[in-house]
Design a protein around this motif. Structure first.
Motif, PDB file in Angstrom:
ATOM      1  N   ARG A  72       0.852  -1.184   0.000  1.00 10.89           N
ATOM      2  CA  ARG A  72       0.000   0.000   0.000  1.00 10.89           C
ATOM      3  C   ARG A  72       0.887   1.233   0.000  1.00 10.89           C
ATOM      4  O   ARG A  72       1.647   1.448   0.951  1.00 10.89           O
ATOM      5  CB  ARG A  72      -0.887  -0.005   1.242  1.00 10.89           C
ATOM      6  CG  ARG A  72      -1.906   1.128   1.237  1.00 10.89           C
ATOM      7  CD  ARG A  72      -2.732   1.112   2.490  1.00 10.89           C
ATOM      8  NE  ARG A  72      -1.938   1.424   3.666  1.00 10.89           N
ATOM      9  CZ  ARG A  72      -2.363   1.313   4.909  1.00 10.89           C
ATOM     10  NH1 ARG A  72      -3.548   0.854   5.144  1.00 10.89           N
ATOM     11  NH2 ARG A  72      -1.576   1.624   5.919  1.00 10.89           N
ATOM     12  N   PRO A  73       0.839   2.068  -1.063  1.00 10.03           N
ATOM     13  CA  PRO A  73       1.705   3.249  -1.112  1.00 10.03           C
ATOM     14  C   PRO A  73       1.430   4.171   0.073  1.00 10.03           C
ATOM     15  O   PRO A  73       0.272   4.410   0.434  1.00 10.03           O
ATOM     16  CB  PRO A  73       1.310   3.913  -2.434  1.00 10.03           C
ATOM     17  CG  PRO A  73       0.717   2.811  -3.253  1.00 10.03           C
ATOM     18  CD  PRO A  73       0.028   1.916  -2.268  1.00 10.03           C
ATOM     19  N   PRO A  74       2.462   4.673   0.717  1.00  7.51           N
ATOM     20  CA  PRO A  74       2.268   5.532   1.889  1.00  7.51           C
ATOM     21  C   PRO A  74       1.826   6.946   1.506  1.00  7.51           C
ATOM     22  O   PRO A  74       1.810   7.324   0.342  1.00  7.51           O
ATOM     23  CB  PRO A  74       3.665   5.556   2.524  1.00  7.51           C
ATOM     24  CG  PRO A  74       4.598   5.341   1.371  1.00  7.51           C
ATOM     25  CD  PRO A  74       3.878   4.429   0.427  1.00  7.51           C
ATOM     26  N   TYR A 101      -8.879   9.539   6.105  1.00  3.37           N
ATOM     27  CA  TYR A 101      -8.165   8.971   4.958  1.00  3.37           C
ATOM     28  C   TYR A 101      -9.086   7.992   4.238  1.00  3.37           C
ATOM     29  O   TYR A 101      -9.560   7.019   4.825  1.00  3.37           O
ATOM     30  CB  TYR A 101      -6.897   8.252   5.432  1.00  3.37           C
ATOM     31  CG  TYR A 101      -6.003   9.115   6.287  1.00  3.37           C
ATOM     32  CD1 TYR A 101      -5.097   9.990   5.708  1.00  3.37           C
ATOM     33  CD2 TYR A 101      -6.080   9.057   7.680  1.00  3.37           C
ATOM     34  CE1 TYR A 101      -4.280  10.792   6.486  1.00  3.37           C
ATOM     35  CE2 TYR A 101      -5.268   9.861   8.469  1.00  3.37           C
ATOM     36  CZ  TYR A 101      -4.369  10.724   7.867  1.00  3.37           C
ATOM     37  OH  TYR A 101      -3.572  11.516   8.644  1.00  3.37           O
ATOM     38  N   PHE A 102      -9.316   8.267   2.964  1.00  2.00           N
ATOM     39  CA  PHE A 102     -10.143   7.399   2.133  1.00  2.00           C
ATOM     40  C   PHE A 102      -9.220   6.644   1.169  1.00  2.00           C
ATOM     41  O   PHE A 102      -8.446   7.252   0.433  1.00  2.00           O
ATOM     42  CB  PHE A 102     -11.147   8.222   1.324  1.00  2.00           C
ATOM     43  CG  PHE A 102     -12.154   8.956   2.164  1.00  2.00           C
ATOM     44  CD1 PHE A 102     -13.384   8.383   2.468  1.00  2.00           C
ATOM     45  CD2 PHE A 102     -11.881  10.231   2.650  1.00  2.00           C
ATOM     46  CE1 PHE A 102     -14.310   9.065   3.241  1.00  2.00           C
ATOM     47  CE2 PHE A 102     -12.804  10.920   3.416  1.00  2.00           C
ATOM     48  CZ  PHE A 102     -14.017  10.326   3.724  1.00  2.00           C
ATOM     49  N   TYR A 103      -9.317   5.343   1.194  1.00  2.00           N
ATOM     50  CA  TYR A 103      -8.565   4.520   0.257  1.00  2.00           C
ATOM     51  C   TYR A 103      -9.456   4.109  -0.918  1.00  2.00           C
ATOM     52  O   TYR A 103      -9.258   3.078  -1.540  1.00  2.00           O
ATOM     53  CB  TYR A 103      -8.007   3.289   0.968  1.00  2.00           C
ATOM     54  CG  TYR A 103      -7.069   3.663   2.083  1.00  2.00           C
ATOM     55  CD1 TYR A 103      -5.738   3.964   1.827  1.00  2.00           C
ATOM     56  CD2 TYR A 103      -7.531   3.754   3.397  1.00  2.00           C
ATOM     57  CE1 TYR A 103      -4.879   4.338   2.860  1.00  2.00           C
ATOM     58  CE2 TYR A 103      -6.681   4.129   4.425  1.00  2.00           C
ATOM     59  CZ  TYR A 103      -5.354   4.415   4.144  1.00  2.00           C
ATOM     60  OH  TYR A 103      -4.513   4.786   5.162  1.00  2.00           O
ATOM     61  N   LEU A 116      -7.996   9.136  -9.951  1.00  2.00           N
ATOM     62  CA  LEU A 116      -7.175   9.668  -8.873  1.00  2.00           C
ATOM     63  C   LEU A 116      -5.985   8.750  -8.624  1.00  2.00           C
ATOM     64  O   LEU A 116      -6.110   7.523  -8.711  1.00  2.00           O
ATOM     65  CB  LEU A 116      -7.995   9.814  -7.581  1.00  2.00           C
ATOM     66  CG  LEU A 116      -9.230  10.714  -7.646  1.00  2.00           C
ATOM     67  CD1 LEU A 116      -9.900  10.783  -6.276  1.00  2.00           C
ATOM     68  CD2 LEU A 116      -8.869  12.114  -8.141  1.00  2.00           C
ATOM     69  N   LEU A 117      -4.855   9.328  -8.305  1.00  2.00           N
ATOM     70  CA  LEU A 117      -3.651   8.558  -8.012  1.00  2.00           C
ATOM     71  C   LEU A 117      -3.881   7.670  -6.790  1.00  2.00           C
ATOM     72  O   LEU A 117      -4.249   8.154  -5.710  1.00  2.00           O
ATOM     73  CB  LEU A 117      -2.479   9.515  -7.766  1.00  2.00           C
ATOM     74  CG  LEU A 117      -1.127   8.875  -7.476  1.00  2.00           C
ATOM     75  CD1 LEU A 117      -0.649   8.073  -8.687  1.00  2.00           C
ATOM     76  CD2 LEU A 117      -0.102   9.943  -7.094  1.00  2.00           C
ATOM     77  N   ASN A 118      -3.679   6.387  -6.942  1.00  2.00           N
ATOM     78  CA  ASN A 118      -3.862   5.383  -5.879  1.00  2.00           C
ATOM     79  C   ASN A 118      -5.300   5.291  -5.379  1.00  2.00           C
ATOM     80  O   ASN A 118      -5.591   4.536  -4.449  1.00  2.00           O
ATOM     81  CB  ASN A 118      -2.957   5.667  -4.673  1.00  2.00           C
ATOM     82  CG  ASN A 118      -1.491   5.556  -5.015  1.00  2.00           C
ATOM     83  OD1 ASN A 118      -1.117   4.842  -5.937  1.00  2.00           O
ATOM     84  ND2 ASN A 118      -0.662   6.282  -4.270  1.00  2.00           N
ATOM     85  N   ASP A 119      -6.199   6.111  -5.933  1.00  2.00           N
ATOM     86  CA  ASP A 119      -7.578   6.208  -5.432  1.00  2.00           C
ATOM     87  C   ASP A 119      -7.616   6.773  -4.009  1.00  2.00           C
ATOM     88  O   ASP A 119      -8.571   6.527  -3.256  1.00  2.00           O
ATOM     89  CB  ASP A 119      -8.286   4.851  -5.460  1.00  2.00           C
ATOM     90  CG  ASP A 119      -9.366   4.803  -6.521  1.00  2.00           C
ATOM     91  OD1 ASP A 119      -9.493   5.781  -7.274  1.00  2.00           O
ATOM     92  OD2 ASP A 119     -10.087   3.793  -6.598  1.00  2.00           O
ATOM     93  N   TYR A 120      -6.591   7.533  -3.618  1.00  2.00           N
ATOM     94  CA  TYR A 120      -6.505   8.086  -2.265  1.00  2.00           C
ATOM     95  C   TYR A 120      -7.135   9.477  -2.214  1.00  2.00           C
ATOM     96  O   TYR A 120      -6.949  10.298  -3.119  1.00  2.00           O
ATOM     97  CB  TYR A 120      -5.049   8.223  -1.822  1.00  2.00           C
ATOM     98  CG  TYR A 120      -4.398   6.934  -1.357  1.00  2.00           C
ATOM     99  CD1 TYR A 120      -5.043   5.709  -1.449  1.00  2.00           C
ATOM    100  CD2 TYR A 120      -3.111   6.954  -0.823  1.00  2.00           C
ATOM    101  CE1 TYR A 120      -4.434   4.541  -1.027  1.00  2.00           C
ATOM    102  CE2 TYR A 120      -2.489   5.790  -0.393  1.00  2.00           C
ATOM    103  CZ  TYR A 120      -3.157   4.581  -0.500  1.00  2.00           C
ATOM    104  OH  TYR A 120      -2.546   3.430  -0.091  1.00  2.00           O
ATOM    105  N   PHE A 192      -8.160  16.249  -0.144  1.00  2.00           N
ATOM    106  CA  PHE A 192      -7.178  16.416  -1.210  1.00  2.00           C
ATOM    107  C   PHE A 192      -6.923  15.095  -1.933  1.00  2.00           C
ATOM    108  O   PHE A 192      -7.023  14.011  -1.358  1.00  2.00           O
ATOM    109  CB  PHE A 192      -5.851  16.931  -0.640  1.00  2.00           C
ATOM    110  CG  PHE A 192      -5.981  18.211   0.141  1.00  2.00           C
ATOM    111  CD1 PHE A 192      -6.101  19.425  -0.512  1.00  2.00           C
ATOM    112  CD2 PHE A 192      -6.000  18.199   1.530  1.00  2.00           C
ATOM    113  CE1 PHE A 192      -6.236  20.604   0.203  1.00  2.00           C
ATOM    114  CE2 PHE A 192      -6.132  19.365   2.250  1.00  2.00           C
ATOM    115  CZ  PHE A 192      -6.251  20.580   1.581  1.00  2.00           C
ATOM    116  N   ALA A 193      -6.554  15.218  -3.208  1.00  2.00           N
ATOM    117  CA  ALA A 193      -6.205  14.059  -4.023  1.00  2.00           C
ATOM    118  C   ALA A 193      -5.310  14.538  -5.160  1.00  2.00           C
ATOM    119  O   ALA A 193      -5.089  15.737  -5.342  1.00  2.00           O
ATOM    120  CB  ALA A 193      -7.462  13.380  -4.569  1.00  2.00           C
ATOM    121  N   VAL A 194      -4.799  13.591  -5.926  1.00  2.00           N
ATOM    122  CA  VAL A 194      -3.991  13.907  -7.105  1.00  2.00           C
ATOM    123  C   VAL A 194      -4.743  13.409  -8.327  1.00  2.00           C
ATOM    124  O   VAL A 194      -5.011  12.214  -8.466  1.00  2.00           O
ATOM    125  CB  VAL A 194      -2.596  13.257  -7.041  1.00  2.00           C
ATOM    126  CG1 VAL A 194      -1.813  13.541  -8.320  1.00  2.00           C
ATOM    127  CG2 VAL A 194      -1.827  13.771  -5.825  1.00  2.00           C
TER     128      VAL A 194
END
Length: 493
Positions: A72-74, A101-103, A116-120, A192-194
């Motif tokens: 899981r990417p930090p 924190y939403f995964y 979204l990057l990693n869906d984070y 926030f997200a990417v």
């Protein structure tokens, strides 16, 4: 997820926020267990002597739902000491900072194609206070192990509006500190997200710097040239005809296009309000459509002069052309604004490398069209139709010129003047804009540099054509229908 599902998801998030803000607990922090999968949350008690806070995903316990993932990417969030400054100006009993924190992006659906990057999605809230315009930004770091060769990354936050909710980059700056890390620097609290957007054209920092400098010089020169042309027209407007006035309207649209283009990176800066960037993006789109429309009008006018020299009478000809040249683009842009104003805003020009900024050159953001569909239809499609029409007109003009020279006894004696005429018509009709359709494969870099040079200096080339016509107007009047000035007296106002 439909609209109803989206509203239901937001209702659950608000319930979780209220739970974290209102539940009493002992100690300095609380980890809340939720009934919703792929969500973790924390709550912290703060005081007015807040020194700042750094939160890392390493401090969070594993979620059973994500144990199946190999790695899981930090992620991390860093809050500045300034965070509590405004809230502490009023008497308070307790400040509470909550982080969620939403995964999964399930609760944050904007466009169906949004990735979204990693869906984070990482969110934070300070009590019931609205925290914004921080001098020192909140730093959010997302790590990943993905290849992002064909993607543009943009830090965004979830913005709730009166019309609809969606992702916005206002107040956020994106930085790729390393190939596997994206840093978001935002001056407010939110979720926030990417945002990942597919990009077909990617440039190195050096190439983007060169293109930017060429555009800056070319647009500046074109602005001066267009202003000079308009001033010359105002000075001699008693002798001007409808032909010249059409040229001047084209210069006016080119002037507006170059001016808004130069302002675009300024208002796309993180410190500038998003509403200003949205407005400028709409004006820039309008200026481009107007410029393309007046190029098509130039082609239409030349067609009339070439093929209908002896039978031209159009009532209020110039007024009708102005209604088309300035009115049609305005209707199209206003329609886009009414349907979905978020189409306009900040657009990041992607770089091919991550960003080893050894040149010190940063990514450029401009105020422009952000929707691929609108860009495809109302930019590329509009440009394609204009270029196709004007290329046909140019071919007709070359054919008429060739037939005229074939009837002369000494066809080669005016070769130089004919070459200038052809070159001038090529510029006037904006055929260089057709280069936009060669931005692929081995043509990409040559096309980008040719397109940038020819079209940023477009106003200057028009000025040279205007001057050449003025200097050789008397000679052109004797040449025949292939030259524009020869038939200008036929046009009725």
């Amino acid at each position: 997820m439909g609209a109803a599902g989206g509203h239901q998801g937001r209702k659950h998030i608000q319930e979780l926020e209220n739970l974290l803000l209102d539940t009493p607990f002992e100690g300095s922090n609380l980890t809340a267990q939720t009934s919703w999968p792929l969500i973790q949350s924390l709550a912290f008690k703060l005081n007015c002597a807040f020194p700042g806070l750094m939160l890392s995903s390493g401090a969070l316990g594993p979620l059973p739902e994500v144990r199946r993932l190999r790695a899981r990417p930090p992620h991390s969030m860093q809050f500045p000491a300034e965070l509590t400054q405004e809230a502490c100006q009023a008497p308070i009993r307790e400040l509470r900072l909550i982080c969620i924190y939403f995964y999964t992006s399930f609760f944050f659906k904007d466009d169906p194609n949004t990735v979204l990057l990693n869906d984070y999605v990482l969110g934070a809230q300070l009590g019931h206070y609205h925290v914004s315009n921080l001098r020192k930004p909140i730093n959010i770091s997302f790590w990943h192990n993905r290849s992002l060769e064909n993607y543009t990354l943009t830090c965004v936050f979830w913005k709730e509006g009166a019309g609809r909710d969606g992702w916005s980059s206002e107040g956020c700056r994106t930085e790729q500190a390393s190939p596997g890390q994206v840093q978001c620097h935002c001056n407010h609290l939110s979720y926030f997200a990417v945002l990942m957007q597919l990009s077909s054209a990617r440039l190195t920092a050096e190439q983007l710097a060169s293109l930017t400098h060429i555009s800056l010089v070319g647009c500046s020169v074109s602005i001066v040239a267009s202003l000079l042309t308009i001033l010359l027209h105002v000075h001699t407007r008693k002798q001007s005809d409808s032909m010249t006035r059409i040229h001047v309207n084209l210069h006016g649209s080119v002037l507006l296009l170059n001016a808004t283009f130069l302002l675009s990176p300024v208002l796309a800066a993180p410190s500038a309000p998003e509403s200003a960037c949205t407005g400028l993006a709409a004006i820039l789109h309008y200026a481009l459509l107007s410029c393309l429309t007046w190029m098509a009008i130039e082609g239409f006018n030349l067609y009339l002069l070439l093929l209908r020299v002896y039978n031209i009478y159009i009532r209020r000809y110039l007024l009708k052309l102005c209604a088309v040249g300035w009115g049609v683009p305005a209707v199209l842009v206003l329609l886009v604004l009414v349907v979905k104003s978020s189409v306009y805003g900040r657009h990041v020009i992607p770089l091919s490398t991550s960003q080893d900024n050894s040149t010190g050159f940063q990514n450029i953001s401009i105020c422009w069209v952000r929707s691929a569909k609108v860009h495809g239809v109302l930019v590329m499609g509009y440009c394609g139709l204009t270029s196709l029409f004007n290329l046909v007109v140019l071919a007709c003009a070359l054919r008429a010129l060739r037939r005229l020279r074939a009837r002369e006894k000494a066809p080669g004696r005016r070769a130089c003047r004919d070459a200038i005429t052809v070159l001038g018509l090529t510029v006037l009709l904006g055929t260089t804009w057709a280069l936009a359709f060669f931005s692929f494969g081995v043509f990409l870099l040559p096309q980008l540099f040719l397109f940038t040079i020819l079209n940023s200096f477009y106003g200057f080339f028009l000025f040279l054509w205007f001057c050449w016509q003025r200097c050789h107007g008397g000679e052109q009047a004797e040449e025949g229908p292939e030259t524009e000035a020869s038939s200008s007296s036929q046009m009725m106002h």
